[in-house]
Design a protein around this motif. Structure first.
Motif, PDB file in Angstrom:
ATOM      1  N   GLY A  24       0.783  -1.248   0.000  1.00 48.81           N
ATOM      2  CA  GLY A  24       0.000   0.000   0.000  1.00 48.81           C
ATOM      3  C   GLY A  24       0.803   1.280   0.000  1.00 48.81           C
ATOM      4  O   GLY A  24       0.768   2.032  -0.966  1.00 48.81           O
ATOM      5  N   PRO A  25       1.541   1.593   1.060  1.00 49.93           N
ATOM      6  CA  PRO A  25       1.531   0.826   2.298  1.00 49.93           C
ATOM      7  C   PRO A  25       0.317   1.166   3.147  1.00 49.93           C
ATOM      8  O   PRO A  25      -0.271   2.237   2.987  1.00 49.93           O
ATOM      9  N   GLN A  26      -0.054   0.259   4.031  1.00 48.51           N
ATOM     10  CA  GLN A  26      -1.179   0.475   4.928  1.00 48.51           C
ATOM     11  C   GLN A  26      -0.685   0.361   6.369  1.00 48.51           C
ATOM     12  O   GLN A  26       0.160  -0.476   6.676  1.00 48.51           O
ATOM     13  N   SER A  27      -1.245   1.198   7.234  1.00 48.69           N
ATOM     14  CA  SER A  27      -0.835   1.192   8.635  1.00 48.69           C
ATOM     15  C   SER A  27      -1.552   0.093   9.407  1.00 48.69           C
ATOM     16  O   SER A  27      -2.515  -0.516   8.923  1.00 48.69           O
ATOM     17  N   PHE A  28      -1.104  -0.156  10.623  1.00 45.98           N
ATOM     18  CA  PHE A  28      -1.767  -1.141  11.468  1.00 45.98           C
ATOM     19  C   PHE A  28      -3.190  -0.701  11.807  1.00 45.98           C
ATOM     20  O   PHE A  28      -4.087  -1.537  11.924  1.00 45.98           O
ATOM     21  N   ARG A  29      -3.409   0.594  11.960  1.00 48.54           N
ATOM     22  CA  ARG A  29      -4.766   1.081  12.237  1.00 48.54           C
ATOM     23  C   ARG A  29      -5.686   0.832  11.041  1.00 48.54           C
ATOM     24  O   ARG A  29      -6.857   0.474  11.197  1.00 48.54           O
ATOM     25  N   GLN A  30      -5.149   1.029   9.845  1.00 42.76           N
ATOM     26  CA  GLN A  30      -5.955   0.764   8.652  1.00 42.76           C
ATOM     27  C   GLN A  30      -6.263  -0.727   8.525  1.00 42.76           C
ATOM     28  O   GLN A  30      -7.366  -1.109   8.138  1.00 42.76           O
ATOM     29  N   ALA A  31      -5.280  -1.554   8.872  1.00 46.40           N
ATOM     30  CA  ALA A  31      -5.505  -3.007   8.821  1.00 46.40           C
ATOM     31  C   ALA A  31      -6.536  -3.429   9.875  1.00 46.40           C
ATOM     32  O   ALA A  31      -7.385  -4.283   9.615  1.00 46.40           O
ATOM     33  N   GLU A  32      -6.465  -2.812  11.042  1.00 44.83           N
ATOM     34  CA  GLU A  32      -7.440  -3.109  12.100  1.00 44.83           C
ATOM     35  C   GLU A  32      -8.855  -2.795  11.624  1.00 44.83           C
ATOM     36  O   GLU A  32      -9.802  -3.557  11.876  1.00 44.83           O
ATOM     37  N   ARG A  46      -9.867  -2.481   8.346  1.00 39.69           N
ATOM     38  CA  ARG A  46     -10.233  -3.253   7.153  1.00 39.69           C
ATOM     39  C   ARG A  46     -10.576  -4.699   7.520  1.00 39.69           C
ATOM     40  O   ARG A  46     -11.530  -5.279   6.996  1.00 39.69           O
ATOM     41  N   PHE A  47      -9.804  -5.304   8.427  1.00 34.76           N
ATOM     42  CA  PHE A  47      -9.995  -6.714   8.750  1.00 34.76           C
ATOM     43  C   PHE A  47     -10.829  -6.925  10.017  1.00 34.76           C
ATOM     44  O   PHE A  47     -11.094  -8.066  10.387  1.00 34.76           O
ATOM     45  N   VAL A  48     -11.217  -5.820  10.641  1.00 35.71           N
ATOM     46  CA  VAL A  48     -12.068  -5.857  11.845  1.00 35.71           C
ATOM     47  C   VAL A  48     -11.483  -6.822  12.877  1.00 35.71           C
ATOM     48  O   VAL A  48     -12.132  -7.762  13.346  1.00 35.71           O
ATOM     49  N   ARG A  49     -10.220  -6.576  13.193  1.00 35.81           N
ATOM     50  CA  ARG A  49      -9.517  -7.362  14.208  1.00 35.81           C
ATOM     51  C   ARG A  49      -8.903  -6.408  15.224  1.00 35.81           C
ATOM     52  O   ARG A  49      -8.703  -5.222  14.944  1.00 35.81           O
ATOM     53  N   SER A  50      -8.556  -6.935  16.368  1.00 33.73           N
ATOM     54  CA  SER A  50      -7.914  -6.103  17.385  1.00 33.73           C
ATOM     55  C   SER A  50      -6.502  -5.745  16.938  1.00 33.73           C
ATOM     56  O   SER A  50      -5.888  -6.445  16.121  1.00 33.73           O
ATOM     57  N   THR A  51      -5.981  -4.657  17.496  1.00 31.54           N
ATOM     58  CA  THR A  51      -4.617  -4.239  17.174  1.00 31.54           C
ATOM     59  C   THR A  51      -3.624  -5.335  17.524  1.00 31.54           C
ATOM     60  O   THR A  51      -2.671  -5.601  16.781  1.00 31.54           O
ATOM     61  N   GLU A  52      -3.854  -6.015  18.634  1.00 24.98           N
ATOM     62  CA  GLU A  52      -2.953  -7.083  19.060  1.00 24.98           C
ATOM     63  C   GLU A  52      -2.936  -8.217  18.048  1.00 24.98           C
ATOM     64  O   GLU A  52      -1.880  -8.750  17.698  1.00 24.98           O
ATOM     65  N   THR A  53      -4.105  -8.578  17.523  1.00 22.98           N
ATOM     66  CA  THR A  53      -4.180  -9.650  16.527  1.00 22.98           C
ATOM     67  C   THR A  53      -3.472  -9.250  15.236  1.00 22.98           C
ATOM     68  O   THR A  53      -2.738 -10.043  14.639  1.00 22.98           O
ATOM     69  N   ILE A  54      -3.677  -8.004  14.803  1.00 22.04           N
ATOM     70  CA  ILE A  54      -3.022  -7.519  13.574  1.00 22.04           C
ATOM     71  C   ILE A  54      -1.510  -7.585  13.727  1.00 22.04           C
ATOM     72  O   ILE A  54      -0.802  -8.081  12.836  1.00 22.04           O
ATOM     73  N   HIS A  55      -0.983  -7.106  14.842  1.00 26.53           N
ATOM     74  CA  HIS A  55       0.469  -7.127  15.067  1.00 26.53           C
ATOM     75  C   HIS A  55       0.995  -8.556  15.092  1.00 26.53           C
ATOM     76  O   HIS A  55       2.033  -8.856  14.486  1.00 26.53           O
ATOM     77  N   ARG A  56       0.303  -9.426  15.803  1.00 27.50           N
ATOM     78  CA  ARG A  56       0.781 -10.798  15.949  1.00 27.50           C
ATOM     79  C   ARG A  56       0.782 -11.529  14.611  1.00 27.50           C
ATOM     80  O   ARG A  56       1.741 -12.236  14.268  1.00 27.50           O
ATOM     81  N   LYS A  57      -0.265 -11.356  13.824  1.00 33.45           N
ATOM     82  CA  LYS A  57      -0.352 -12.032  12.528  1.00 33.45           C
ATOM     83  C   LYS A  57       0.658 -11.451  11.530  1.00 33.45           C
ATOM     84  O   LYS A  57       1.253 -12.186  10.729  1.00 33.45           O
ATOM     85  N   PHE A  58       0.845 -10.141  11.564  1.00 30.13           N
ATOM     86  CA  PHE A  58       1.835  -9.520  10.682  1.00 30.13           C
ATOM     87  C   PHE A  58       3.217 -10.095  10.970  1.00 30.13           C
ATOM     88  O   PHE A  58       3.955 -10.471  10.053  1.00 30.13           O
ATOM     89  N   ASN A  59       3.582 -10.171  12.245  1.00 30.99           N
ATOM     90  CA  ASN A  59       4.901 -10.675  12.609  1.00 30.99           C
ATOM     91  C   ASN A  59       5.046 -12.161  12.280  1.00 30.99           C
ATOM     92  O   ASN A  59       6.135 -12.623  11.915  1.00 30.99           O
ATOM     93  N   HIS A  60       3.964 -12.911  12.393  1.00 31.01           N
ATOM     94  CA  HIS A  60       4.008 -14.337  12.049  1.00 31.01           C
ATOM     95  C   HIS A  60       4.339 -14.523  10.568  1.00 31.01           C
ATOM     96  O   HIS A  60       5.246 -15.299  10.206  1.00 31.01           O
ATOM     97  N   VAL A  61       3.636 -13.799   9.707  1.00 33.44           N
ATOM     98  CA  VAL A  61       3.903 -13.912   8.270  1.00 33.44           C
ATOM     99  C   VAL A  61       5.291 -13.371   7.952  1.00 33.44           C
ATOM    100  O   VAL A  61       6.012 -13.924   7.111  1.00 33.44           O
ATOM    101  N   LEU A  62       5.688 -12.295   8.619  1.00 33.27           N
ATOM    102  CA  LEU A  62       7.007 -11.696   8.395  1.00 33.27           C
ATOM    103  C   LEU A  62       8.111 -12.722   8.640  1.00 33.27           C
ATOM    104  O   LEU A  62       9.047 -12.842   7.843  1.00 33.27           O
ATOM    105  N   HIS A  63       8.020 -13.470   9.715  1.00 34.16           N
ATOM    106  CA  HIS A  63       9.042 -14.475  10.014  1.00 34.16           C
ATOM    107  C   HIS A  63       9.005 -15.620   8.994  1.00 34.16           C
ATOM    108  O   HIS A  63      10.066 -16.131   8.593  1.00 34.16           O
ATOM    109  N   CYS A  64       7.825 -16.014   8.568  1.00 28.89           N
ATOM    110  CA  CYS A  64       7.717 -17.081   7.561  1.00 28.89           C
ATOM    111  C   CYS A  64       8.361 -16.663   6.242  1.00 28.89           C
ATOM    112  O   CYS A  64       9.105 -17.448   5.621  1.00 28.89           O
TER     113      CYS A  64
END
Length: 419
Positions: A126-134, A136-154
Motif C-alpha cells: 500500500g503501504p497500509q498502517s496497522f490502524r488501517q488493517a485493524e 479493514r480486517f475488523v480485528r484487534s490491534t494485538e491480533t493484527i500485530h501478531r499475525k503480521f509478525n508471524h507472516v514476516l518471520h515465515c
C-alpha cells in the motif's frame, strides 16, 4: 351608611396595591423556580453523559464484509488482486501453498492463513498502517500485530532459501552477456553490486546516525543481483550514514559462508565508489559514466574510456532497475514505519524475498514484464549511486584488475571501429 361607604372606599384602594405586590412576588418565585428547574436539567444531562453512559458498552463493530471474504473477493478478480496484493492470484496461491507447506504459515481461530498473507501483502504494498488493517480486517490491534509478525518471520525464512544464485558455480553464461555488444568482452561478468537507501523512521536520538547524504534517515542496503533481476545476496540494517564500501568489506568477511564470491576469472560490476580489484570491475573515473549523462550530451561515446564506461553502465544498470522494481511494487519501502531496527530490517528483507519469489515463479507480472519488454525501462527510483562529480571515498585499485579493464576497453574500442 355613608360611613360604611367611606370606609369601604378607603379599604378598596389599599387592596389594589397589595394584589400588585403579591403578583410580583409570585412572578419572582416562578422565575426562580424556572431557573432552578433549568439548572437541575443541566445537571441531569451532565450526569447522564458522564456517568450513565460509562456503564453502557459501545456496540461491537459489525463487519459488512469480513477480512477473509475481502481477500477471497480480490483473489477472484486478477486486476484487483494485483492492485491490492502486488501479485496476480496464481502467484499469491503459489506463495501461500509454499509458506504453509514448508515455512510454518498457520491458521488460527482468529485469522486463517489466506487472510493473514493477504493482510501482510496489502500492508507492504500500500503501504497500509496497522490502524488501517485493524479497520479493514475488523480485528484487534494485538491480533493484527501478531499475525503480521508471524507472516514476516515465515517470509524471511523463505528468503534464506531463495536469495542466492541459482547456480553457485556460475557455469552458464547469461544470454545478456552473449549479446553482440558485450560478447566476448564481458564474458567473465556474473552480476552487479550496489547499495540503495531505504527511508526509515527512527528515534530522535538516532537521527544523526541514520541521516545520509540524501538528507533523510535511511538504512543503506547492500545487494548483489544477477542479470535476471534476482537478488543473490542482501545485507540490510546498516545506518544510512555508512558508505557502501564499508558495508561491502564488512559483509564479505562476516557472511563469507553465504556470500556468492566470484570464481577465478569472473567478476561483478561495481560503480566508481568501489575499488577496481580482482573479482570487481569498476568504471574509469573522471569519464562520463551513467547512461543519463550520455543521453544528456546527445552524442555517442568516443574514445576507449567512454566506450568502456557506456557498455559497463549498460550492463550494471540491471541493479538499478532491480531496485526500481522492488520499490515500485513494495511501497512500504518508501518510508518504513517506526519499528525497532531489527523489525525494519526484516521488512526490507521480506520485500526482497517476495521480489525473488515473483521472479522465480516465471509467471506474469506488470513491473517485471515492462523491464523484459524494454531493456531501457527504468522504474522510478531515487538515485543511490554516485554520479560523475559526486564525492566518493578514495579506493585502492589493484593492478591485475586495471589490466583486465584496459584489455576489455581496448577490445571494445577496436570492435566499435571495425563496425
Amino acid at each position: 351608611m355613608s360611613s360604611s361607604i367611606g370606609t369601604d372606599g378607603i379599604d378598596g384602594g389599599g387592596g389594589d396595591d397589595d394584589d400588585a405586590n403579591i403578583k410580583t412576588v409570585q412572578l419572582q418565585n416562578l422565575l426562580k423556580l424556572s431557573t432552578d428547574l433549568a439548572t437541575l436539567g443541566q445537571m441531569a444531562m451532565h450526569y447522564s453523559k458522564t456517568c450513565l453512559n460509562k456503564q453502557r458498552r459501545q456496540p461491537r463493530r459489525i463487519a459488512v464484509q469480513t477480512g477473509h471474504e475481502w481477500v477471497m473477493e480480490k483473489l477472484a478478480r486478477p486486476k484487483s488482486c494485483y492492485k491490492m496484493f502486488r501479485m496476480y492470484p496464481d502467484v499469491f496461491l503459489s506463495l501461500h501453498g509454499l509458506l504453509v507447506s514448508d515455512y510454518h504459515l498457520e491458521s488460527t481461530s482468529e485469522m486463517n492463513s489466506l487472510e493473514s498473507l493477504g493482510m501482510f501483502l496489502w500492508m507492504l504494498g500500500g503501504p497500509q498502517s496497522f490502524r488501517q488493517a485493524e479497520d479493514r480486517f475488523v480485528r484487534s490491534t494485538e491480533t493484527i500485530h501478531r499475525k503480521f509478525n508471524h507472516v514476516l518471520h515465515c517470509v524471511n525464512s523463505l528468503g534464506g532459501d531463495i536469495i542466492k544464485p541459482r547456480d553457485p558455480t556460475f557455469a552458464d553464461v547469461h544470454p545478456k552477456i552473449r549479446d553482440k555488444r558485450f560478447w566476448p568482452h564481458f564474458k567473465g561478468c556474473i552480476g552487479a553490486i550496489d547499495g540503495t537507501h531505504i527511508p526509515v523512521i527512527v528515534p530522535a536520538k538516532e537521527t544523526c546516525n541514520y541521516m545520509g547524504r540524501h538528507s533523510y534517515t535511511s538504512q543503506n542496503v547492500l545487494a548483489v543481483c544477477d542479470f535476471d533481476m534476482r537478488f543473490t545476496f542482501v545485507v540490510a540494517g546498516w545506518a544510512g550514514s555508512v558508505h557502501d564500501t564499508r558495508i561491502f568489506h564488512h559483509s564479505i568477511l562476516k557472511y563469507a559462508a553465504t556470500y556468492p564470491a566470484p570464481p577465478e576469472d569472473m567478476y561483478y560490476l561495481v560503480d566508481s565508489g568501489y575499488p577496481n580489484r580482482v573479482g570487481y570491475l569498476a568504471p574509469y573515473k573522471g569519464t562520463t559514466y551513467h547512461l543519463a549523462e550520455f543521453r544528456s550530451v546527445r552524442r555517442p561515446p568516443s574514445g576507449k574510456f567512454e566506450v568502456f564506461n557506456y557498455l559497463h553502465s549498460s550492463l550494471r544498470n540491471v541493479i538499478e532497475r532491480t531496485f526500481g522494481v522492488l520499490k515500485q511494487k513494495w511501497r512500504i519501502l518508501r518510508d518504513v514505519p517506526h519499528f525497532k531496527v531489527g523489525s525494519q530490517t526484516m521488512i526490507i528483507s521480506a520485500c526482497m524475498t517476495l521480489h525473488n519469489f515473483i521472479r522465480d515463479s516465471k509467471l506474469r507480472d506488470k513491473e517485471f514484464d515492462k523491464c523484459d519488454d524494454n531493456e531501457n525501462h527504468m522504474p522510478a527510483v531515487s538515485r543511490s549511486t554516485p554520479l560523475l562529480g559526486d564525492v566518493v571515498p578514495t579506493s585502492s585499485d589493484e593492478g591485475n584488475m586495471n589490466d583486465t579493464r584496459d584489455r576489455i576497453a581496448s577490445s571494445l574500442f577496436i570492435a566499435r571501429q571495425a563496425t
